[in-house]
Motif scaffolding. Sequence first.
Motif, PDB file in Angstrom:
ATOM      1  N   ASP A 186      15.929   3.706  12.759  1.00 37.48           N
ATOM      2  CA  ASP A 186      15.295   2.435  13.255  1.00 37.48           C
ATOM      3  C   ASP A 186      14.000   3.164  14.155  1.00 37.48           C
ATOM      4  N   GLN A 187      13.369   2.411  14.489  1.00 37.41           N
ATOM      5  CA  GLN A 187      12.154   2.451  15.369  1.00 37.41           C
ATOM      6  C   GLN A 187      12.316   1.827  16.576  1.00 37.41           C
ATOM      7  N   LEU A 188      11.598   2.502  17.576  1.00 36.54           N
ATOM      8  CA  LEU A 188      11.418   1.965  18.961  1.00 36.54           C
ATOM      9  C   LEU A 188       9.689   1.900  19.148  1.00 36.54           C
ATOM     10  N   THR A 223       1.015  -1.246  -0.180  1.00 36.23           N
ATOM     11  CA  THR A 223      -0.175   0.174   0.084  1.00 36.23           C
ATOM     12  C   THR A 223       0.865   1.048  -0.094  1.00 36.23           C
ATOM     13  N   ASN A 224       0.159   2.286  -0.258  1.00 40.74           N
ATOM     14  CA  ASN A 224       0.956   3.489   0.028  1.00 40.74           C
ATOM     15  C   ASN A 224       1.942   3.732   1.133  1.00 40.74           C
ATOM     16  N   GLU A 225       1.347   3.228   2.436  1.00 38.67           N
ATOM     17  CA  GLU A 225       1.977   3.136   3.707  1.00 38.67           C
ATOM     18  C   GLU A 225       3.470   2.584   3.538  1.00 38.67           C
ATOM     19  N   GLU A 252       2.861   2.924  21.180  1.00 42.07           N
ATOM     20  CA  GLU A 252       3.309   3.661  20.516  1.00 42.07           C
ATOM     21  C   GLU A 252       4.797   3.703  19.938  1.00 42.07           C
ATOM     22  N   PHE A 253       5.062   4.398  18.920  1.00 44.57           N
ATOM     23  CA  PHE A 253       6.510   4.215  18.156  1.00 44.57           C
ATOM     24  C   PHE A 253       7.271   5.788  17.981  1.00 44.57           C
ATOM     25  N   THR A 291       1.689   4.167  14.158  1.00 43.62           N
ATOM     26  CA  THR A 291       2.245   3.064  13.432  1.00 43.62           C
ATOM     27  C   THR A 291       3.852   2.801  13.229  1.00 43.62           C
ATOM     28  N   TRP A 292       4.233   1.761  13.174  1.00 36.80           N
ATOM     29  CA  TRP A 292       5.718   1.650  12.700  1.00 36.80           C
ATOM     30  C   TRP A 292       6.033   2.403  11.530  1.00 36.80           C
TER      31      TRP A 292
END
Length: 112
Positions: free
Chosen positions: A59-61, A5-7, A68-69, A88-89
């Motif tokens: 990177d993500q937490l 998807t666009n995401e 929550e990210f 969202t991630w």
Amino acid sequence: MQNLTNEDFCDYETCVALKAIGYPLTSREVRHEDKAVFVPGVLLYSAQKWLRQNGVIVDQLNNFTTHEFKYYISTWDEDICTSNKYTTWEEALSDGIKEATRLIIEKQILLD
């Protein structure tokens, strides 16, 4: 196989910025709704991997309690910045890549 998807793709401005800093463009092109031009579609994962291979880690937490990210940007030598909270991630990664490309263009981060 999962449908993309666009995401799953970087937004138009980020694709343009990635092109400006030397991201190797692919043959797949996507048309952004509000733009009259085509730019190569860049998957978030591909942009993240390319930045990491060039010394910039995005990177993500994940806060498992609040769901929550956040993103963080660092180089091999130092932490650069962290973000606000996202739901969202993909949102966190997308904004992290956008911020990293901005910092590279402004020469606040150098690619290896």
